[in-house]
Structure formats: C-alpha cells, structure tokens
Scaffold this active site. Structure first.
Site: not given
Length: 243
Positions: A9, A128
C-alpha cells in the site's frame, strides 16, 4: 492451491499499512519498490499494489507504480483511484496483469460495465463490505461513503460479466482480527467468478482456513499487515497453503 498476494500500500511513495483503511493510521515500512522486490524475492507470484493517495482522492503515485510494475518479474494487481477512462488507461499501461475497480463500480455502473466489457479478465471489482445491523453494505471512497447493498450490487456485476471479485470485510482490514470466512463463502457461492479474500489475515491458520474455501471459488488471499508485522514469513505462508 490458494494464491497469495502480498500487499504493498503506497502513500507518498512509501509502503504503509493502515488500520481499517483510515487515513492517519499509517505505519511506514520503507520504499514501495523495496517492499515489492522483497516479496518477489521471497517467492510471491502476485503483488497487490495499492495507490492509497489516489484511493483517498489526494493525488497519485502513478509514475512510481509504473516503475514498480516495470521492475518486477511477477504479476501485479493494481488498485486505488481507478475511476475513469484516464486512470484506467494509465493503470493498464503500467503493464500490470489486472486492475481493481472500487468506488467507480459503485458510483458509475455504466462506466464500470464498459470497462468490464472492454478489458475482461484484466478488470476485477473490489467489494468492501461492512455489516451494519445485519445488512451487508458496500463502502466507497476509502470507505467513507455507503455504496449500497452487497447482494444487489453483486447481482448487477454478475449481469455485467465481472470476471473476479476482491472481497474485504472493512471491519477486519489491518486489524489482524482474522478473516470473515462466512462472508467469503457467501460471496463465492453466489458467483462463478473467482473470489480473492482481503483483510484480517493474522496467522498461518487463517490462511489454511481460507484455503479450505478454494473448492467454493475462493482463489486467493491478499496478505498485508501480518507479513509486515512479522507474524509469519511469506515462505511459511506459501508452505502453509500448499499443505
């Protein structure tokens, strides 16, 4: 066999991990390129590379991500801020194996359908999920907004021919709290497309548990914080899912 995708990330060119995707909860782990090359050296066949600045709408690391993809010999799944023709073209131009659409798939269904139609299995959709009062709700824009009912959106994406889903329980991500196996199984049972698990992996036993779902269509697992926090090594993880 379950495919493992170590996560890198990226915030401002650096590899970080967040807790539940919250900006400001970062722990930094050095350069994104070094992190990715390290996972490749350790035996990864895929890297899950995320531009968090783009995901949160505060700039992008586009050039850096292209450099990282270019220097890797393994396949890359690229995610974060891919929500229009320009960002999709730039992501695919890096040479990545596939991209993940998130917010865009929720906010712009027509564009999403076109992207899926044009690019087929180069496009996956990130789901998500936050379970609120027993309802499975999708979260968009770095998990700040409600994106609708999971099952309704999944039905639409199925009609559009989505080739792969990346499923995250946002209450688990970055917490080392264990994956939501029920959620993964439920999504996998409702689609013939492969499902990739994301969020909550904390131990080799968690990976072994996800690996029991391969027969139901769970193809892979994204692993982030557990690797960076030293809960286990990537070679140990690869051995565990090969048992």
């Amino acid at each position: 066999m379950l495919i493992l995708l170590p996560a890198v990330d990226v915030v401002d060119g650096r590899a970080v991990r967040l807790v539940q995707g919250k900006a400001g909860s970062e722990t930094e782990y050095g350069s994104a390129l070094d992190a990715a090359l390290g996972w490749q050296r350790d035996g990864a066949e895929w890297i899950h590379l995320v531009d968090l600045d783009a995901a949160f709408g505060r700039g992008s690391n586009r050039e850096l991500l292209a450099e990282v993809v270019g220097k890797l010999d393994v396949r890359v799944e690229l995610s974060g801020g891919i929500r229009d023709d320009d960002s999709l073209a730039a992501a695919l131009a890096t040479g990545c194996a596939r991209v993940n659409l998130g917010t865009a798939a929720l906010e712009n269904p027509q564009w999403c359908a076109r992207a899926i139609g044009e690019h087929g299995d180069k496009v996956a959709v990130g789901l998500d999920v936050q379970i609120i009062d027993g309802q499975h709700r999708l979260r968009g824009r770095g998990w700040e907004t409600d994106g609708g009912d999971l099952w309704e959106v999944l039905e639409r994406l199925e009609r559009q021919g989505c080739s792969r889903y990346v499923v995250t329980d946002v209450t688990k991500d970055g917490t080392l709290g264990g994956p939501n196996l029920d959620l993964l199984g439920a999504v996998a049972d409702r689609t013939d497309a492969p499902v990739i698990a994301s969020g909550g992996v904390s131990s080799l036993d968690d990976l072994r548990a996800i690996a029991t779902l391969t027969g139901r269509g769970v193809e892979g697992a994204i692993v982030g914080k557990a690797l960076y926090a030293g809960r286990f090594t990537l070679p140990q993880a690869l051995a565990a899912v090969a048992e």
